[in-house]
Motif scaffolding. Structure first.
Motif, PDB file in Angstrom:
ATOM      1  N   VAL A  98       0.846  -1.187   0.000  1.00  0.00           N
ATOM      2  CA  VAL A  98       0.000   0.000   0.000  1.00  0.00           C
ATOM      3  C   VAL A  98       0.883   1.239   0.000  1.00  0.00           C
ATOM      4  O   VAL A  98       1.731   1.406   0.869  1.00  0.00           O
ATOM      5  CB  VAL A  98      -0.925   0.036   1.240  1.00  0.00           C
ATOM      6  N   LYS A  99       0.704   2.095  -0.990  1.00  0.00           N
ATOM      7  CA  LYS A  99       1.435   3.362  -1.068  1.00  0.00           C
ATOM      8  C   LYS A  99       0.418   4.483  -0.891  1.00  0.00           C
ATOM      9  O   LYS A  99      -0.434   4.696  -1.746  1.00  0.00           O
ATOM     10  CB  LYS A  99       2.156   3.484  -2.417  1.00  0.00           C
ATOM     11  N   ASN A 100       0.534   5.201   0.220  1.00  0.00           N
ATOM     12  CA  ASN A 100      -0.402   6.285   0.491  1.00  0.00           C
ATOM     13  C   ASN A 100       0.223   7.632   0.147  1.00  0.00           C
ATOM     14  O   ASN A 100       1.398   7.881   0.433  1.00  0.00           O
ATOM     15  CB  ASN A 100      -0.822   6.290   1.960  1.00  0.00           C
ATOM     16  N   PHE A 101      -0.566   8.499  -0.469  1.00  0.00           N
ATOM     17  CA  PHE A 101      -0.120   9.837  -0.861  1.00  0.00           C
ATOM     18  C   PHE A 101      -0.880  10.841   0.006  1.00  0.00           C
ATOM     19  O   PHE A 101      -2.081  11.038  -0.148  1.00  0.00           O
ATOM     20  CB  PHE A 101      -0.395  10.067  -2.348  1.00  0.00           C
ATOM     21  N   ASP A 102      -0.158  11.487   0.933  1.00  0.00           N
ATOM     22  CA  ASP A 102      -0.820  12.399   1.858  1.00  0.00           C
ATOM     23  C   ASP A 102      -0.503  13.856   1.549  1.00  0.00           C
ATOM     24  O   ASP A 102       0.120  14.183   0.531  1.00  0.00           O
ATOM     25  CB  ASP A 102      -0.452  12.059   3.304  1.00  0.00           C
ATOM     26  N   LEU A 103      -0.947  14.750   2.423  1.00  0.00           N
ATOM     27  CA  LEU A 103      -0.756  16.186   2.224  1.00  0.00           C
ATOM     28  C   LEU A 103       0.721  16.554   2.205  1.00  0.00           C
ATOM     29  O   LEU A 103       1.161  17.387   1.400  1.00  0.00           O
ATOM     30  CB  LEU A 103      -1.483  16.950   3.340  1.00  0.00           C
ATOM     31  N   LYS A 104       1.490  15.931   3.073  1.00  0.00           N
ATOM     32  CA  LYS A 104       2.908  16.269   3.202  1.00  0.00           C
ATOM     33  C   LYS A 104       3.680  16.022   1.920  1.00  0.00           C
ATOM     34  O   LYS A 104       4.576  16.789   1.553  1.00  0.00           O
ATOM     35  CB  LYS A 104       3.525  15.475   4.355  1.00  0.00           C
TER      36      LYS A 104
ATOM     37  N   SER B 287       2.770  18.534  10.413  1.00  0.00           N
ATOM     38  CA  SER B 287       3.644  18.357  11.577  1.00  0.00           C
ATOM     39  C   SER B 287       3.142  17.262  12.503  1.00  0.00           C
ATOM     40  O   SER B 287       3.869  16.809  13.399  1.00  0.00           O
ATOM     41  CB  SER B 287       3.735  19.663  12.372  1.00  0.00           C
ATOM     42  N   GLY B 288       1.891  16.868  12.294  1.00  0.00           N
ATOM     43  CA  GLY B 288       1.304  15.846  13.143  1.00  0.00           C
ATOM     44  C   GLY B 288       0.539  16.410  14.327  1.00  0.00           C
ATOM     45  O   GLY B 288      -0.052  15.652  15.121  1.00  0.00           O
ATOM     46  N   ALA B 289       0.530  17.738  14.472  1.00  0.00           N
ATOM     47  CA  ALA B 289      -0.176  18.361  15.594  1.00  0.00           C
ATOM     48  C   ALA B 289      -1.682  18.182  15.482  1.00  0.00           C
ATOM     49  O   ALA B 289      -2.377  18.038  16.491  1.00  0.00           O
ATOM     50  CB  ALA B 289       0.177  19.843  15.669  1.00  0.00           C
ATOM     51  N   THR B 290      -2.199  18.201  14.247  1.00  0.00           N
ATOM     52  CA  THR B 290      -3.622  17.965  14.012  1.00  0.00           C
ATOM     53  C   THR B 290      -3.809  16.583  13.390  1.00  0.00           C
ATOM     54  O   THR B 290      -3.214  16.286  12.351  1.00  0.00           O
ATOM     55  CB  THR B 290      -4.218  19.034  13.067  1.00  0.00           C
ATOM     56  N   LYS B 291      -4.601  15.750  14.025  1.00  0.00           N
ATOM     57  CA  LYS B 291      -4.943  14.437  13.504  1.00  0.00           C
ATOM     58  C   LYS B 291      -6.347  14.516  12.908  1.00  0.00           C
ATOM     59  O   LYS B 291      -7.317  14.728  13.640  1.00  0.00           O
ATOM     60  CB  LYS B 291      -4.915  13.388  14.604  1.00  0.00           C
ATOM     61  N   VAL B 292      -6.437  14.409  11.616  1.00  0.00           N
ATOM     62  CA  VAL B 292      -7.725  14.560  10.941  1.00  0.00           C
ATOM     63  C   VAL B 292      -8.510  13.257  10.982  1.00  0.00           C
ATOM     64  O   VAL B 292      -7.969  12.208  10.624  1.00  0.00           O
ATOM     65  CB  VAL B 292      -7.526  15.021   9.481  1.00  0.00           C
ATOM     66  N   PRO B 293      -9.769  13.299  11.394  1.00  0.00           N
ATOM     67  CA  PRO B 293     -10.566  12.066  11.441  1.00  0.00           C
ATOM     68  C   PRO B 293     -10.845  11.516  10.055  1.00  0.00           C
ATOM     69  O   PRO B 293     -10.935  12.274   9.080  1.00  0.00           O
ATOM     70  CB  PRO B 293     -11.860  12.506  12.129  1.00  0.00           C
TER      71      PRO B 293
ATOM     72  N   LYS C 183      -4.638  31.356   7.071  1.00  0.00           N
ATOM     73  CA  LYS C 183      -5.343  30.371   7.897  1.00  0.00           C
ATOM     74  C   LYS C 183      -5.213  28.967   7.311  1.00  0.00           C
ATOM     75  O   LYS C 183      -5.069  27.982   8.050  1.00  0.00           O
ATOM     76  CB  LYS C 183      -6.812  30.770   8.025  1.00  0.00           C
ATOM     77  N   ILE C 184      -5.256  28.870   5.992  1.00  0.00           N
ATOM     78  CA  ILE C 184      -5.092  27.563   5.345  1.00  0.00           C
ATOM     79  C   ILE C 184      -3.663  27.064   5.518  1.00  0.00           C
ATOM     80  O   ILE C 184      -3.429  25.881   5.795  1.00  0.00           O
ATOM     81  CB  ILE C 184      -5.468  27.655   3.853  1.00  0.00           C
ATOM     82  N   ASP C 185      -2.699  27.967   5.390  1.00  0.00           N
ATOM     83  CA  ASP C 185      -1.300  27.588   5.584  1.00  0.00           C
ATOM     84  C   ASP C 185      -1.056  27.101   7.009  1.00  0.00           C
ATOM     85  O   ASP C 185      -0.307  26.136   7.235  1.00  0.00           O
ATOM     86  CB  ASP C 185      -0.377  28.767   5.286  1.00  0.00           C
ATOM     87  N   ALA C 186      -1.686  27.772   7.971  1.00  0.00           N
ATOM     88  CA  ALA C 186      -1.523  27.373   9.365  1.00  0.00           C
ATOM     89  C   ALA C 186      -2.108  25.981   9.600  1.00  0.00           C
ATOM     90  O   ALA C 186      -1.514  25.141  10.290  1.00  0.00           O
ATOM     91  CB  ALA C 186      -2.191  28.388  10.285  1.00  0.00           C
ATOM     92  N   ALA C 187      -3.276  25.722   9.004  1.00  0.00           N
ATOM     93  CA  ALA C 187      -3.903  24.407   9.135  1.00  0.00           C
ATOM     94  C   ALA C 187      -3.048  23.334   8.460  1.00  0.00           C
ATOM     95  O   ALA C 187      -2.906  22.213   8.984  1.00  0.00           O
ATOM     96  CB  ALA C 187      -5.299  24.427   8.513  1.00  0.00           C
ATOM     97  N   THR C 188      -2.469  23.677   7.313  1.00  0.00           N
ATOM     98  CA  THR C 188      -1.588  22.747   6.604  1.00  0.00           C
ATOM     99  C   THR C 188      -0.403  22.363   7.474  1.00  0.00           C
ATOM    100  O   THR C 188      -0.039  21.185   7.593  1.00  0.00           O
ATOM    101  CB  THR C 188      -1.093  23.378   5.289  1.00  0.00           C
ATOM    102  N   GLN C 189       0.218  23.358   8.103  1.00  0.00           N
ATOM    103  CA  GLN C 189       1.380  23.111   8.947  1.00  0.00           C
ATOM    104  C   GLN C 189       1.020  22.226  10.137  1.00  0.00           C
ATOM    105  O   GLN C 189       1.789  21.328  10.512  1.00  0.00           O
ATOM    106  CB  GLN C 189       1.965  24.450   9.421  1.00  0.00           C
ATOM    107  N   GLN C 190      -0.143  22.446  10.685  1.00  0.00           N
ATOM    108  CA  GLN C 190      -0.586  21.648  11.828  1.00  0.00           C
ATOM    109  C   GLN C 190      -0.783  20.183  11.438  1.00  0.00           C
ATOM    110  O   GLN C 190      -0.462  19.277  12.198  1.00  0.00           O
ATOM    111  CB  GLN C 190      -1.897  22.220  12.388  1.00  0.00           C
ATOM    112  N   ILE C 191      -1.287  19.975  10.224  1.00  0.00           N
ATOM    113  CA  ILE C 191      -1.498  18.598   9.756  1.00  0.00           C
ATOM    114  C   ILE C 191      -0.179  17.924   9.428  1.00  0.00           C
ATOM    115  O   ILE C 191       0.098  16.795   9.859  1.00  0.00           O
ATOM    116  CB  ILE C 191      -2.434  18.576   8.529  1.00  0.00           C
TER     117      ILE C 191
END
Length: 351
Positions: free
Chosen positions: A307-313, A342-348, A332-340
């Protein structure tokens, strides 16, 4: 989006192979197979499309761009097989078998609806490599590679944009088929919106439920669903519904509200040009990147497996900026991107 993977393969051998491919809607482009113009390519890639096929302005078109890139840059001969509305599992299997019998290798299946067919045909043909987009079975054959995406992450950013741009703090989500894949889009979108305003109201509509997959290919259903959400007060509507989403975009544009596209940058799609001033952004799922990466790995002799997953990073998903309509909320979008990333935000991944 339909959530949804792809097939590639090699070598047209004989008139019987050509006939069998024609019978299942395939179209060969092996007359333009080489990037250097030095004879025909022995590297031949087959693709079996999901419902909607080429021209859906969304998911399948993104897969097609990756296939075309392989033809141009890797000198691959390509062959494409279209799906049919209302087809059976046997139809999917026959499409794959036709590509196999004609010598195509690898073969890419576009969409999770191919999982059972790919598993069966791959087991029968262990020397042929397969890829499937948007699906991964725990016990799939070793010659099958899953190409998956973190749709929830890109959808989270779409939700951030929607909540910031909604005048009435009332937005909508339309899913093509109520499946685990499309629920990832819904979950991310809702979470992103509520990160901006916990009280934002989110309308949710699914067009069909399995085994009815027409929710990915019925613009009329998409238009009707969008109109229903507009009538309830939604002023930003995100559709993850394949070509059905074009109907939703039409309705939203007609009401002078904001639509959010999916899979491809839909503001750049010729068929949607007249609505582009009402397409706020699109959650771009870079299926083309995944398809090309997979094909190149085969060509280079270092095939992607498992399985090869392609994520935001790593750019598997992103948010389009065409039209400049989200420029004012870029920070605001850039800040949300950085949080994701970096692992700070875990998206359900589930609503």
């Amino acid at each position: 989006m339909r959530r949804s993977l792809k097939l590639a393969a090699a070598v047209l051998s004989g008139s019987l192979g050509i006939a069998s491919l024609a019978a299942c809607g395939a179209k060969s482009t092996d007359n333009n197979s080489t990037s250097a113009g030095a004879g025909s390519s022995s590297f031949k890639v087959g693709m079996a499309y999901d419902i909607g096929g080429r021209g859906d302005q969304s998911f399948n078109d993104s897969a097609a761009r990756g296939l075309e890139q392989a033809k141009t840059e890797l000198g691959a001969t390509i062959n494409e097989a279209e799906a049919k509305a209302g087809e059976s599992e046997g139809d999917k299997e026959q499409r794959l078998k036709s590509l196999v019998s004609s010598g195509y290798n690898p073969i890419i299946a576009v969409g999770f609806v191919y999982q059972d067919a790919v598993d069966k045909v791959a087991k029968e043909n262990p020397n042929v490599k397969f890829a499937i987009i948007d699906s991964s079975a725990a016990d799939q054959p070793a010659n099958v590679t899953s190409l998956t995406f973190s749709e929830e992450q890109g959808s989270y950013l779409a939700g951030v944009a929607a909540a910031n741009k909604s005048k009435d703090k009332h937005i909508g989500f339309i899913g093509g088929v109520q499946s685990e894949l499309i629920k990832k889009f819904e979950a991310g979108y809702t979470a992103g919106a509520k990160s901006v305003d916990p009280n934002v109201q989110v309308e949710v509509t699914y067009l069909t439920t399995p085994p009815d997959f027409t929710g990915f290919s019925d613009p009329g259903k998409g238009k009707q669903a969008a109109q229903g959400q507009l009538d309830k007060g939604a002023d930003v509507i995100y559709s993850a519904a394949g070509s059905s989403g074009t109907g939703a975009i039409e309705a939203v544009a007609g009401a002078g509200k904001w639509a959010i596209g999916v899979d491809s940058d839909q503001a750049k799609q010729p068929a949607l040009d007249k609505y582009k001033d009402h397409i706020l952004t699109s959650m771009v799922k870079n299926v083309d990147t995944a398809v090309f990466t997979y094909i190149k790995s085969i060509k280079d002799g270092n095939a992607l497996t498992g399985v090869k997953n392609f994520d935001l990073k790593e750019g598997g998903v992103s948010l389009a900026t065409t039209g400049g309509f989200i420029d004012d909320v870029k920070a605001k979008i850039d800040a949300a991107t950085q949080q994701i990333t970096s692992g700070a935000t875990k998206v359900p991944t589930a609503p």
